[in-house]
Design a protein around this motif. Structure first.
Motif, short mmCIF file in Angstrom:
data_model
loop_
_atom_site.label_atom_id
_atom_site.label_comp_id
_atom_site.label_asym_id
_atom_site.label_seq_id
_atom_site.Cartn_x
_atom_site.Cartn_y
_atom_site.Cartn_z
N ASP A 42 59.06 -1.20 -2.14
CA ASP A 42 59.65 -2.20 -3.03
C ASP A 42 60.19 -1.61 -4.32
O ASP A 42 60.67 -2.34 -5.19
N GLY A 43 60.09 -0.28 -4.48
CA GLY A 43 60.59 0.37 -5.69
C GLY A 43 59.62 0.35 -6.84
O GLY A 43 59.89 0.94 -7.89
N ILE A 44 58.50 -0.34 -6.70
CA ILE A 44 57.49 -0.42 -7.76
C ILE A 44 56.39 0.59 -7.47
O ILE A 44 55.70 0.51 -6.45
N LEU A 45 56.22 1.53 -8.39
CA LEU A 45 55.33 2.67 -8.13
C LEU A 45 53.95 2.46 -8.73
O LEU A 45 53.39 3.36 -9.37
N GLU A 46 53.37 1.29 -8.54
CA GLU A 46 52.08 0.98 -9.16
C GLU A 46 50.93 0.98 -8.17
O GLU A 46 49.78 0.75 -8.54
N GLU A 47 51.21 1.26 -6.89
CA GLU A 47 50.14 1.26 -5.90
C GLU A 47 49.28 2.51 -6.04
O GLU A 47 49.76 3.58 -6.44
N SER A 48 48.03 2.37 -5.68
CA SER A 48 47.07 3.48 -5.83
C SER A 48 47.42 4.67 -4.95
O SER A 48 46.99 5.80 -5.23
N VAL A 49 48.21 4.42 -3.88
CA VAL A 49 48.57 5.52 -2.98
C VAL A 49 49.33 6.62 -3.73
O VAL A 49 49.30 7.79 -3.31
N TRP A 50 49.99 6.27 -4.84
CA TRP A 50 50.76 7.27 -5.59
C TRP A 50 49.94 7.97 -6.67
O TRP A 50 50.47 8.82 -7.39
N ASN A 51 48.67 7.63 -6.81
CA ASN A 51 47.82 8.26 -7.82
C ASN A 51 47.28 9.60 -7.31
O ASN A 51 46.99 9.76 -6.12
N ASN A 52 47.14 10.53 -8.22
CA ASN A 52 46.53 11.84 -7.93
C ASN A 52 47.24 12.57 -6.78
O ASN A 52 46.61 13.18 -5.91
N ILE A 53 48.55 12.47 -6.77
CA ILE A 53 49.38 13.13 -5.77
C ILE A 53 50.13 14.27 -6.45
O ILE A 53 50.63 14.12 -7.57
N PRO A 54 50.26 15.45 -5.80
CA PRO A 54 51.06 16.53 -6.39
C PRO A 54 52.48 16.05 -6.72
O PRO A 54 53.08 15.26 -5.97
N VAL A 55 53.00 16.53 -7.83
CA VAL A 55 54.30 16.07 -8.33
C VAL A 55 55.32 17.20 -8.25
O VAL A 55 55.06 18.33 -8.69
N ALA A 56 56.49 16.88 -7.69
CA ALA A 56 57.62 17.82 -7.74
C ALA A 56 58.38 17.52 -9.03
O ALA A 56 58.91 16.43 -9.21
#
Length: 821
Positions: free
Chosen positions: A42-56
């Motif tokens: 949905d374009g909204i990056l507030e879900e927990s799945v995106w937390n503590n993930i390596p960042v490019a």
């Protein structure tokens, strides 16, 4: 019916370290993270799945200033996770004022004036064959396959995406199902990846893994995403059933037709896909830009049918495949005795019954492609004037078209290719077979290359005596740094003929060619970039070894920091021998001596980021010791009313005074129709003529959303060619023209008018409803002295053809059906 391939070319697979992209300490890497619950797209990056993930992060500028770090105002952060079904990517792109981010609505695969995020995936990590997925700031999707650095946006996959404009950034989420990719079944995998961000307002492109523009191809600079674990290629089976209905009205007669059929894509293996079209329907293809053709060669048209434009990168190697041959014009014309018979019907097109493509590439870089199409028997209808008896004559038999390609890539930048095309026709009609061996080899640092090919054709008009021809080309070049260049040699013998499935305008030629260029690779002064280029061709017949002329080309193109693009060209041709204008062929020894020529042209294009922009060009051509002169211009303003509505108008004008060209060849049949031509038996007649062309076009679109749009395409081409009362005979020994008292009417007045209105609604992923209307008018007569208003009035008095069509296509994924069942 099928005649087996009789020509074999030795093919050596070169083992020069065929490996994946070399690992090194400077290559950026990212660890893939498996998740149990996928994010909602949905374009909204507030879900927990995106937390503590390596960042490019820490993107680098690709252009205009190659190698600069991203500014703090435009930081980009990308994250990636995966599960058993798909890869999920989120991107957060900062901007000082997101309300001013360009976000033009557009149709799929059209970027327009919009920022975008691009994901590049290369599961084989071979540096040559990635797949791209693009989402614009308006939410428009685009995707492409990339081969040898060229993007093919005709390829389409079904995937999901969404965007959101936030207070100080814009964000995107993407879901790329595994069915959209080709990859091996291994327990642990590492794939080549790169992320691109385009920022229109500052005219910049940033990439996660830096792309060095001084050498190599942009596909060789991928980063690496590691540790995809236990992902299994799914059953790649997709169905595209369709239904269409078409009504056409012309000269008071209305025809109605309907069709149902299906396209399908099936993953034969992890890396190979079968594409098939069953009962194909091409009723909604765009119109061809037909123009008046007074030259010796056929007019070449671009392909409009999706099946022949999507996923054909293997089949187009070696330029032996001109797809318009399949389902094109019949090979023969009907033989009619005009004294006693009348031609009732002679179809202009051959019906294609079905077609398939199989293509893919192994993890070791071997690309394999197979294409097959079958066209039906086509018959003309002829009636006896006295008995009224009707007979049928086959003008094109049941025909089979085949292409086989083996393409071995190595060292991330090189390839050796074997390609064979074959056309087999039922009965006594001609068959054809063409085989080519191609090579493109670069050094490991992609600084220098050797490029070339050897091709051989066999035409079977007589089964016991095939006509064999060949062509050879080779060149060596430098392709890195500011200074680049190439030198090469090409020949085609008099019997080389690939035209049953390819296109070649003339043979029996040889050319020494080359170019040298200087590129500005980083902004300097007022310029973002510029390029200075010089090309040359020294031309000969192949047999006999006759010099025919030399061409020189100087050009300059540039773009300023304010996004004004402009350039100029200077083209020079020596006096040359034209062996084709006489229509006798370049093996006859008969030529027309064309005068020395100097052409100058200039073009410009203003900033497309602005609501109003304009493209223009003009040219003028001088001819030495000849009354001929040629000049013209084109102007094309465009206006973007808002992000949903835009219009582009184009006007082109061209004029040539005192042109001299072929008018007639006097044979006995011509004399029988016009006895006054008797003194000119076997003479080749040229005429002096003026040639004026007007071309008006209008295109526009209104996007209701990123899934629904209404588009307009209009084009009117008018050419008039009045011949002066001066004709010549062509001297068959020295190519000169001699004045003669021959007289006849050869004036030409040609019009082609097409208006298309198209409504497209993507009501579900991969599924579309298309409503289409076309109004077309054409004429071709001898009234070449009309004014523009008179011509339009007469043209609109001609019979109009009105076509209305509705087509529904629905996407079905076998895996979803299996889950449902």
């Amino acid at each position: 019916m099928y005649r087996s391939i009789t020509l074999l070319v030795p093919f050596l697979f070169i083992s020069l370290g065929i490996t994946a992209q070399e690992s090194n300490k400077r290559r950026k890497k990212l660890n893939a993270t498996r998740v149990g619950s996928p994010p909602k797209i949905d374009g909204i990056l507030e879900e927990s799945v995106w937390n503590n993930i390596p960042v490019a992060k820490d993107f680098v500028m690709m252009r205009p200033t190659n190698g600069e770090k991203e500014p703090n105002t435009h930081k980009t952060e990308v994250k990636l996770v995966y599960d058993d079904e798909a890869i999920y990517v989120s991107a957060l792109m900062y901007s000082p004022d997101p309300s001013k981010i360009p976000a033009e609505f557009n149709n799929r695969d059209r970027i327009g004036n919009s920022d975008f995020f691009m994901l590049m995936i290369n599961p084989n990590d071979d540096g040559q064959n990635p797949t791209s997925f693009i989402v614009t700031a308006a939410g428009v999707q685009a995707d492409s396959k990339v081969s040898t650095g060229r993007e093919d946006f005709n390829w389409n996959a079904v995937w999901e995406s969404a965007i959101k404009i936030n207070d100080n950034n814009w964000s995107v989420e993407m879901k790329i199902p595994y069915r959209a990719l080709r990859f091996a079944n291994r327990p642990i995998q590492s794939w080549g990846f790169n992320f691109h961000r385009e920022v229109k307002n500052i005219n910049a492109r940033f990439t996660w893994s830096h792309i060095d523009n001084t050498k190599g191809s942009w596909t060789q600079y991928d980063g690496l995403v590691e540790n995809f674990k236990n992902i299994t290629p799914p059953t790649r089976l997709n169905f595209y059933p369709y239904a269409s209905a078409t009504t056409s009205t012309f000269e008071g007669k209305t025809d109605f037709d309907w069709s149902v059929g299906m396209d399908l894509k099936y993953g034969l293996t992890e890396n190979f896909t079968l594409d098939a079209t069953l009962i194909p329907d091409f009723g909604q293809t765009a119109f061809d830009n037909v123009t008046l053709n007074l030259g010796p060669f056929e007019q070449q048209f671009s392909e409009q049918r999706q099946f022949f434009t999507e996923g054909t990168e293997l089949f187009t190697k070696g330029r032996l495949f001109y797809s318009r041959r399949v389902g094109g014009s019949p090979i023969n014309s009907a033989s009619v005795d005009e004294d006693i018979e009348t031609l009732i019907d002679s179809p202009e097109k051959v019906q294609m019954l079905n077609a398939i493509k199989i293509s893919g590439r192994t993890k070791n870089g071997l690309g394999i492609g197979f294409f097959n199409a079958i066209t039906g028997k086509t018959e003309a209808t002829i009636q006896n004037n006295t008995t009224k008896e009707v007979r049928k004559e086959v003008i094109n038999p049941l025909s089979n078209y085949n292409i086989l390609v083996l393409d071995q890539q190595f060292n991330q930048n090189s390839a050796v290719t074997l390609i064979n095309t074959n056309v087999t026709r039922d009965g006594s009609f001609r068959d054809a077979n063409v085989t080519g061996l191609l090579w493109h080899v670069e050094d490991k640092k992609s600084r220098y290359n050797i490029d070339g090919s050897f091709k051989m054709s066999n035409i079977y008009d007589d089964e016991d005596n095939p006509n064999t021809g060949y062509t050879f080309d080779t060149s060596i070049g430098k392709q890195s740094g500011n200074w680049r260049g190439e030198v090469g040699y090409n020949l085609e013998d008099k019997n080389f003929n690939p035209n049953d499935l390819g296109i070649l305008f003339s043979n029996n030629e040889q050319t020494i060619y080359g170019f040298a260029s200087y590129l500005l690779l980083k902004p300097k002064g007022i310029f973002n970039d510029y390029r200075i280029n010089m090309r040359y061709n020294v031309n000969f017949l192949h047999k006999p070894d006759t010099y025919t002329g030399t061409n020189l080309h100087l050009s300059f193109r540039a773009q300023t920091k304010k996004r004004f693009g402009f350039g100029a060209n200077l083209n020079y041709s020596t006096e040359r021998k034209d062996f084709n204008e006489s229509r006798e062929g370049n093996t006859s020894g008969i030529y027309f001596k064309r005068p020395e020529r100097l052409n100058i042209n200039h073009w410009g294009s203003t900033d497309y980021r602005k609501k109003f922009a304009i493209d223009y060009n003009w040219y003028y051509t001088f001819f030495k010791n000849n009354p001929k002169e040629s000049y013209g211009f084109r102007i094309s303003p465009r206006y973007r009313f808002n992000n949903q509505f835009s219009l582009i108008y184009g006007f082109r004008y061209g004029h040539t005074n005192n042109d001299q060209g072929f008018a007639n060849k006097i044979d006995q049949d011509d004399i029988d129709e016009n006895p006054t031509h008797a003194p000119f038996l076997d003479e080749i007649i040229f005429g002096q003529r003026n040639w004026t062309t007007y071309n008006n076009s209008l295109t526009g679109k209104y996007s209701f959303s990123t899934k629904s749009s209404l588009s307009l395409s209009f084009r009117h081409n008018w050419s008039k060619v009045p011949y002066e009362n001066q004709f010549y005979t062509l001297n068959k020994t020295d190519g000169a023209l001699t004045e003669t008292n021959y007289n006849d009417i050869h004036d030409k007045n040609f019009n082609s008018w097409n208006l298309d209105v198209n409504y497209l609604w993507q009501f579900a992923p991969g599924s579309q409803l298309i409503a289409f209307y076309r109004n077309s008018i054409s004429n071709n007569n001898e009234d070449a002295n009309q004014k523009f208003s008179e011509n339009i009035e007469n043209l609109l008095a001609e019979s109009n053809r009105h076509t209305f069509s509705v087509r529904l296509v629905y996407f079905i994924d076998y895996n979803n059906v299996k889950k449902y069942l």
